[in-house]
Design a protein around this motif. Structure first.
Motif, PDB file in Angstrom:
ATOM      1  N   LEU A 320       0.713  -1.121   0.096  1.00  0.00           N
ATOM      2  CA  LEU A 320      -0.239  -0.071   0.184  1.00  0.00           C
ATOM      3  C   LEU A 320       1.080   1.359  -0.118  1.00  0.00           C
ATOM      4  O   LEU A 320       1.974   0.934   0.705  1.00  0.00           O
ATOM      5  N   ASP A 321       0.567   2.258  -0.635  1.00  0.00           N
ATOM      6  CA  ASP A 321       0.580   3.526   0.258  1.00  0.00           C
ATOM      7  C   ASP A 321      -0.167   4.611  -0.058  1.00  0.00           C
ATOM      8  O   ASP A 321      -1.463   4.236   0.213  1.00  0.00           O
ATOM      9  N   TYR A 322       0.492   5.693   1.046  1.00  0.00           N
ATOM     10  CA  TYR A 322      -0.510   6.674   1.767  1.00  0.00           C
ATOM     11  C   TYR A 322       0.395   7.974   1.815  1.00  0.00           C
ATOM     12  O   TYR A 322       1.766   7.989   1.409  1.00  0.00           O
ATOM     13  N   TYR A 323       0.068   9.566   1.285  1.00  0.00           N
ATOM     14  CA  TYR A 323       0.569   9.921   1.373  1.00  0.00           C
ATOM     15  C   TYR A 323      -0.357  11.508   2.840  1.00  0.00           C
ATOM     16  O   TYR A 323      -1.496  11.313   3.274  1.00  0.00           O
ATOM     17  N   ALA A 324       0.865  11.657   2.979  1.00  0.00           N
ATOM     18  CA  ALA A 324       0.732  13.538   4.857  1.00  0.00           C
ATOM     19  C   ALA A 324      -0.198  14.460   3.780  1.00  0.00           C
ATOM     20  O   ALA A 324      -0.579  14.850   2.261  1.00  0.00           O
ATOM     21  N   ALA A 325      -1.372  14.292   4.180  1.00  0.00           N
ATOM     22  CA  ALA A 325      -2.123  16.117   4.131  1.00  0.00           C
ATOM     23  C   ALA A 325      -2.027  17.302   5.175  1.00  0.00           C
ATOM     24  O   ALA A 325      -1.286  16.780   6.470  1.00  0.00           O
ATOM     25  N   PRO A 326      -2.313  17.858   4.970  1.00  0.00           N
ATOM     26  CA  PRO A 326      -2.464  19.354   5.722  1.00  0.00           C
ATOM     27  C   PRO A 326      -2.893  18.287   7.343  1.00  0.00           C
ATOM     28  O   PRO A 326      -4.894  18.344   7.481  1.00  0.00           O
TER      29      PRO A 326
END
Length: 368
Positions: A320-326
């Motif tokens: 899986l891939d995850y991305y940071a958000a504000p």
């Protein structure tokens, strides 16, 4: 063979019996040229190492002294096979192939194609670029009588990796060269279906909760029965390793998840799992500039200039891939939300060319 040349406009023609072609009265300049033939790959496609994708083009410079253009084609690879059970063909059996792909510098096994066997139990995968492929058949089952009804259990087929393995770790990949045709016959055995049942706690009526039982290769199967008012569910499956998964959203859009790995070798009644918020990982990053920004140019806060991606360290089917958000509108922090347990690689970059990430931490952990 069809050849297309695009400059001010696109011209197309077919090669002669010796593979020759010629475009006349072209203006000078840079043009793209591409070649198409069913069952063949261009050099660009071959190097991509993927199944048939949008056709890339070769760029050439057209001028009075240009040399003849040589375009090469390579024949496709093919995997064929037959699925049998007790010496008889099995029709409608799901069959998939997996190939190793490189995404963001990480190797991952990715499903390349899927099909079902025909009435003779045969299957065929074409348009394969060179590489290693795993072949898997199943799982499959018919609707049978639930356990404890006093009637004969239904039967089905567990997932099987070529040539005769229950997991990819014990399977043998097929090495496919250009133009090669390989065979992958699989022999399955009908097995009794077992009942997997229980209750999912905290399941809202709306929006609907996605409930499924996932096999080793990531195939998802829906419940035989589910009562969304009580959260009760039932699956009928053959023996094997699965993951019970439930996913939904709160009214505020946040995600609720529940997962439970299961090894099915007998009936598994009374399972209880509860939906809950996924893990969140806060990230605090600091950037510094290599060269001062142009005078008068406004620069956003640190969080807006930092990209954070977490990539699963596993090379299996469930990476899986995850991305940071504000984190919120008030501060400049970042957060990775709904993060499933596991091991991850952190890739942290600046989205502004004149800056670099000087530090990035999550609690006591130095992400750099």
């Amino acid at each position: 063979v069809l050849v297309e040349c695009s400059l001010d406009s696109t011209q197309a023609l077919l090669t002669d019996g010796e593979g020759r072609f010629e475009f006349d009265d072209l203006p000078e300049g840079q043009a793209s040229i591409q070649v198409r033939k069913p069952g063949f790959f261009s050099e660009q496609e071959l190097h991509q190492g993927q199944l048939r994708s949008p056709m890339p083009a070769t760029m050439i410079e057209i001028g009075p002294q240009m040399n003849p253009v040589v375009l090469k084609l390579y024949p496709e690879g093919v995997i064929t096979g037959r699925v049998e059970a007790d010496g008889e063909p099995v029709d409608g059996m799901p069959v998939s192939i997996f190939s190793m792909q490189v995404a963001s510098g990480r190797k991952r096994w990715t499903k390349s194609a899927a099909t079902s066997t025909d009435e003779d139990g045969d299957f065929r995968f074409a348009e394969l670029t060179p590489g290693a492929y795993y072949v898997t058949a199943g799982p499959q089952w018919n609707r049978g009588a639930p356990a404890g009804t006093g009637t004969k259990r239904g039967e089905g087929y567990s997932e099987l990796f070529y040539p005769d393995a229950l997991s990819i770790e014990a399977a043998t990949p097929l090495e496919i060269a250009p133009g090669q045709q390989a065979e992958a016959d699989l022999s399955l055995k009908a097995e009794p279906l077992f009942e997997v049942s229980g209750t999912i706690g905290g399941m809202p009526l709306t929006p609907p909760t996605n409930v499924q039982l996932g096999s080793r290769s990531g195939e998802g199967f829906t419940p035989t029965k589910i009562d969304r008012s009580t959260g009760k569910f039932q699956f009928l499956v053959p023996a094997g390793s699965y993951t019970l998964q439930a996913h939904t959203q709160n009214a505020d859009g946040s995600t609720l998840n529940a997962e439970l790995p299961l090894t099915v070798a007998t009936d598994l009644p009374g399972i209880r799992i509860a939906l809950g918020a996924g893990n969140s990982m806060p990230v605090s990053a600091r950037i510094e500039y290599v060269n001062p920004p142009p005078e008068g140019e406004a620069i956003a806060g640190d969080a807006q200039l930092v990209n954070v991606r977490l990539s699963s360290s596993a090379t299996g089917f469930a990476s899986l891939d995850y991305y940071a958000a504000p984190a919120n509108a008030k501060d400049h922090g970042l957060v990775v939300r709904d993060l499933e347990p596991g091991k991850y690689f952190a890739e942290i970059t600046s989205s502004y060319g004149g800056w670099y990430v000087a530090s990035a931490v999550s609690g006591p952990t130095d992400l750099l």
